[in-house]
Design a protein around this motif. Structure first.
Motif, PDB file in Angstrom:
ATOM      1  N   GLU A 144      10.251  25.571  78.362  1.00  0.00           N
ATOM      2  CA  GLU A 144       9.439  24.416  77.978  1.00  0.00           C
ATOM      3  C   GLU A 144      10.288  23.335  77.311  1.00  0.00           C
ATOM      4  O   GLU A 144       9.853  22.196  77.180  1.00  0.00           O
ATOM      5  CB  GLU A 144       8.329  24.851  77.020  1.00  0.00           C
ATOM      6  N   ASP A 145      11.500  23.687  76.893  1.00  0.00           N
ATOM      7  CA  ASP A 145      12.391  22.740  76.212  1.00  0.00           C
ATOM      8  C   ASP A 145      13.373  22.160  77.226  1.00  0.00           C
ATOM      9  O   ASP A 145      14.177  22.888  77.818  1.00  0.00           O
ATOM     10  CB  ASP A 145      13.139  23.458  75.083  1.00  0.00           C
ATOM     11  N   ALA A 146      13.322  20.844  77.413  1.00  0.00           N
ATOM     12  CA  ALA A 146      14.199  20.199  78.392  1.00  0.00           C
ATOM     13  C   ALA A 146      15.665  20.249  77.989  1.00  0.00           C
ATOM     14  O   ALA A 146      16.548  20.081  78.837  1.00  0.00           O
ATOM     15  CB  ALA A 146      13.763  18.745  78.595  1.00  0.00           C
ATOM     16  N   ALA A 147      15.935  20.483  76.700  1.00  0.00           N
ATOM     17  CA  ALA A 147      17.320  20.531  76.223  1.00  0.00           C
ATOM     18  C   ALA A 147      17.903  21.930  76.279  1.00  0.00           C
ATOM     19  O   ALA A 147      19.024  22.159  75.819  1.00  0.00           O
ATOM     20  CB  ALA A 147      17.394  19.998  74.797  1.00  0.00           C
ATOM     21  N   VAL A 148      17.152  22.895  76.830  1.00  0.00           N
ATOM     22  CA  VAL A 148      17.605  24.284  76.876  1.00  0.00           C
ATOM     23  C   VAL A 148      17.566  24.793  78.309  1.00  0.00           C
ATOM     24  O   VAL A 148      16.570  24.622  79.019  1.00  0.00           O
ATOM     25  CB  VAL A 148      16.720  25.186  75.987  1.00  0.00           C
ATOM     26  N   ASP A 149      18.665  25.404  78.745  1.00  0.00           N
ATOM     27  CA  ASP A 149      18.718  26.099  80.030  1.00  0.00           C
ATOM     28  C   ASP A 149      18.709  27.600  79.757  1.00  0.00           C
ATOM     29  O   ASP A 149      19.484  28.090  78.927  1.00  0.00           O
ATOM     30  CB  ASP A 149      19.989  25.730  80.801  1.00  0.00           C
ATOM     31  N   ARG A 150      17.831  28.332  80.454  1.00  0.00           N
ATOM     32  CA  ARG A 150      17.707  29.776  80.228  1.00  0.00           C
ATOM     33  C   ARG A 150      18.044  30.533  81.509  1.00  0.00           C
ATOM     34  O   ARG A 150      17.640  30.143  82.601  1.00  0.00           O
ATOM     35  CB  ARG A 150      16.303  30.147  79.760  1.00  0.00           C
ATOM     36  N   PHE A 151      18.793  31.624  81.330  1.00  0.00           N
ATOM     37  CA  PHE A 151      19.206  32.455  82.457  1.00  0.00           C
ATOM     38  C   PHE A 151      18.832  33.907  82.182  1.00  0.00           C
ATOM     39  O   PHE A 151      19.022  34.401  81.063  1.00  0.00           O
ATOM     40  CB  PHE A 151      20.717  32.346  82.687  1.00  0.00           C
ATOM     41  N   ALA A 152      18.294  34.575  83.197  1.00  0.00           N
ATOM     42  CA  ALA A 152      17.911  35.984  83.075  1.00  0.00           C
ATOM     43  C   ALA A 152      18.960  36.844  83.767  1.00  0.00           C
ATOM     44  O   ALA A 152      19.308  36.609  84.924  1.00  0.00           O
ATOM     45  CB  ALA A 152      16.550  36.217  83.699  1.00  0.00           C
ATOM     46  N   LEU A 153      19.484  37.823  83.038  1.00  0.00           N
ATOM     47  CA  LEU A 153      20.409  38.802  83.594  1.00  0.00           C
ATOM     48  C   LEU A 153      19.626  40.098  83.776  1.00  0.00           C
ATOM     49  O   LEU A 153      19.142  40.682  82.804  1.00  0.00           O
ATOM     50  CB  LEU A 153      21.602  39.019  82.667  1.00  0.00           C
ATOM     51  N   THR A 154      19.503  40.552  85.012  1.00  0.00           N
ATOM     52  CA  THR A 154      18.624  41.677  85.343  1.00  0.00           C
ATOM     53  C   THR A 154      19.447  42.844  85.879  1.00  0.00           C
ATOM     54  O   THR A 154      20.382  42.655  86.658  1.00  0.00           O
ATOM     55  CB  THR A 154      17.571  41.253  86.384  1.00  0.00           C
ATOM     56  N   TYR A 155      19.088  44.051  85.460  1.00  0.00           N
ATOM     57  CA  TYR A 155      19.785  45.268  85.887  1.00  0.00           C
ATOM     58  C   TYR A 155      18.814  46.443  85.792  1.00  0.00           C
ATOM     59  O   TYR A 155      17.703  46.309  85.274  1.00  0.00           O
ATOM     60  CB  TYR A 155      21.024  45.515  85.019  1.00  0.00           C
ATOM     61  N   THR A 156      19.225  47.593  86.279  1.00  0.00           N
ATOM     62  CA  THR A 156      18.349  48.770  86.320  1.00  0.00           C
ATOM     63  C   THR A 156      19.008  49.946  85.620  1.00  0.00           C
ATOM     64  O   THR A 156      20.213  50.192  85.778  1.00  0.00           O
ATOM     65  CB  THR A 156      18.034  49.149  87.782  1.00  0.00           C
ATOM     66  N   VAL A 157      18.205  50.658  84.825  1.00  0.00           N
ATOM     67  CA  VAL A 157      18.682  51.839  84.102  1.00  0.00           C
ATOM     68  C   VAL A 157      17.857  53.048  84.557  1.00  0.00           C
ATOM     69  O   VAL A 157      16.625  52.984  84.592  1.00  0.00           O
ATOM     70  CB  VAL A 157      18.558  51.659  82.575  1.00  0.00           C
ATOM     71  N   GLU A 158      18.543  54.134  84.889  1.00  0.00           N
ATOM     72  CA  GLU A 158      17.876  55.369  85.317  1.00  0.00           C
ATOM     73  C   GLU A 158      17.681  56.292  84.113  1.00  0.00           C
ATOM     74  O   GLU A 158      18.615  56.531  83.335  1.00  0.00           O
ATOM     75  CB  GLU A 158      18.714  56.084  86.376  1.00  0.00           C
ATOM     76  N   PHE A 159      16.442  56.800  83.958  1.00  0.00           N
ATOM     77  CA  PHE A 159      16.113  57.716  82.868  1.00  0.00           C
ATOM     78  C   PHE A 159      15.681  59.061  83.442  1.00  0.00           C
ATOM     79  O   PHE A 159      14.781  59.105  84.292  1.00  0.00           O
ATOM     80  CB  PHE A 159      14.974  57.159  82.014  1.00  0.00           C
ATOM     81  N   PRO A 160      16.270  60.152  82.973  1.00  0.00           N
ATOM     82  CA  PRO A 160      15.740  61.463  83.372  1.00  0.00           C
ATOM     83  C   PRO A 160      14.436  61.744  82.624  1.00  0.00           C
ATOM     84  O   PRO A 160      14.102  61.075  81.635  1.00  0.00           O
ATOM     85  CB  PRO A 160      16.846  62.423  82.927  1.00  0.00           C
TER      86      PRO A 160
END
Length: 302
Positions: A144-160
């Motif tokens: 919502e802030d024009a002065a801010v750029d946001r980036f999502a770093l996505t990954y997967t974790v396996e749980f037993p």
């Protein structure tokens, strides 16, 4: 006597005109000494901040504890500061089924007159699960802030089933630098805590911030911090606190009124105003004031 009265009247008129001129000058000084914007020297240095890990709502995995460490270095001037940030999470799968959980971590760039010291593409040092590196993708997301750029770093974790994992994210964060009304640059770091509210449960949070020698003091913080030792601030929370974590570093113990006054007196705007307006007006006012005083003295003599 008549001549003296005429001369006194002229001096008084001159004195009143000088008062009006000085009033106009002071009004102009207010404009000149207002902090400059885009046409002045840079007063904002872009920064890069991170966030707590987040998952989709409904995921049963819980976070039992997080340890967040900021190791800050740099001179703290217009070159800014850089922090090596590491967030270590103790996680638990409370179900009898193995889970493949997709997680996200956000990086934000706050724009300034100068670019951030840290590029988003190279900011992340590592993302690991029990010490093993995990692959991740980077995607820009809207804010919502024009002065801010946001980036999502996505990954997967396996749980037993019934299993626990230690997930760690290490990245570089650069300060958002400001020099508006202070003698020195203020250096602000941000860490978003609100994304962590999507976890089924979130346990304790421990924060450790180590500051550099040139900029050793935290003068503002959104969360209560205590100085555990020299240039080391800590905090412990039994649960996830409200709001985000922001803290500001400064070379002095506090930002005082004297500090702000010194910033104004040493600014190039004040120097410009002094030599262009104040000094010439003072030189012009001195003769008029001298004549006025001589006239008053002559009237008092018998």
């Amino acid at each position: 006597i008549l001549l003296l009265l005429i001369q006194s009247k002229k001096v008084l008129q001159m004195y009143q005109a000088m008062n009006r001129l000085i009033a106009c000058t002071l009004a102009l000084l207010v404009v000149l000494l207002t902090p400059a914007s885009a046409n002045s020297a840079p007063t904002r240095l872009g920064g890069t901040g991170g966030s707590a890990l987040t998952v989709d709502e409904g995921c049963p995995v819980t976070v039992t504890a997080e340890q967040l460490t900021f190791d800050v270095s740099g001179a703290g001037d217009s070159n800014g500061l850089t922090a090596h940030v590491k967030a270590v999470y103790q996680m638990e799968n409370p179900t009898e089924n193995p889970l493949s959980v997709q997680m996200s971590f956000y990086l934000e760039e706050h724009r300034g007159h100068m670019d951030s010291l840290v590029d988003v593409d190279s900011a992340v040092s590592s993302i690991t699960a029990d010490g093993q590196s995990l692959p991740f993708t980077i995607q820009e997301v809207e804010t919502e802030d024009a002065a801010v750029d946001r980036f999502a770093l996505t990954y997967t974790v396996e749980f037993p089933a019934w299993g626990t994992r230690e997930v760690a994210v290490a990245y570089l964060s650069s300060s958002y630098g400001l020099r508006e009304g202070t003698t020195y640059w203020t250096q602000e770091f941000t860490y978003l805590l609100s994304p962590a509210r999507h976890w089924a449960e979130f346990g304790s949070l421990d924060i450790i911030i180590r500051t550099p020698e040139p900029v050793p003091y935290i003068v503002r913080s959104s969360l209560p911090l205590r100085e555990a030792e020299e240039r080391c601030y800590t905090a412990h929370f039994d649960s996830l606190p409200d709001g985000e974590l922001t803290f500001t570093l400064y070379p002095r113990l506090s930002i005082t009124l004297a500090d702000r006054l010194h910033a104004v007196l040493t600014s190039y705007q004040f120097t410009f105003a002094f030599f262009l307006l104040i000094l010439p007006l003072t030189l012009l006012a001195l003769p008029a004031l001298l004549i006025f005083l001589l006239q008053r003295r002559s009237r008092r003599q018998p």
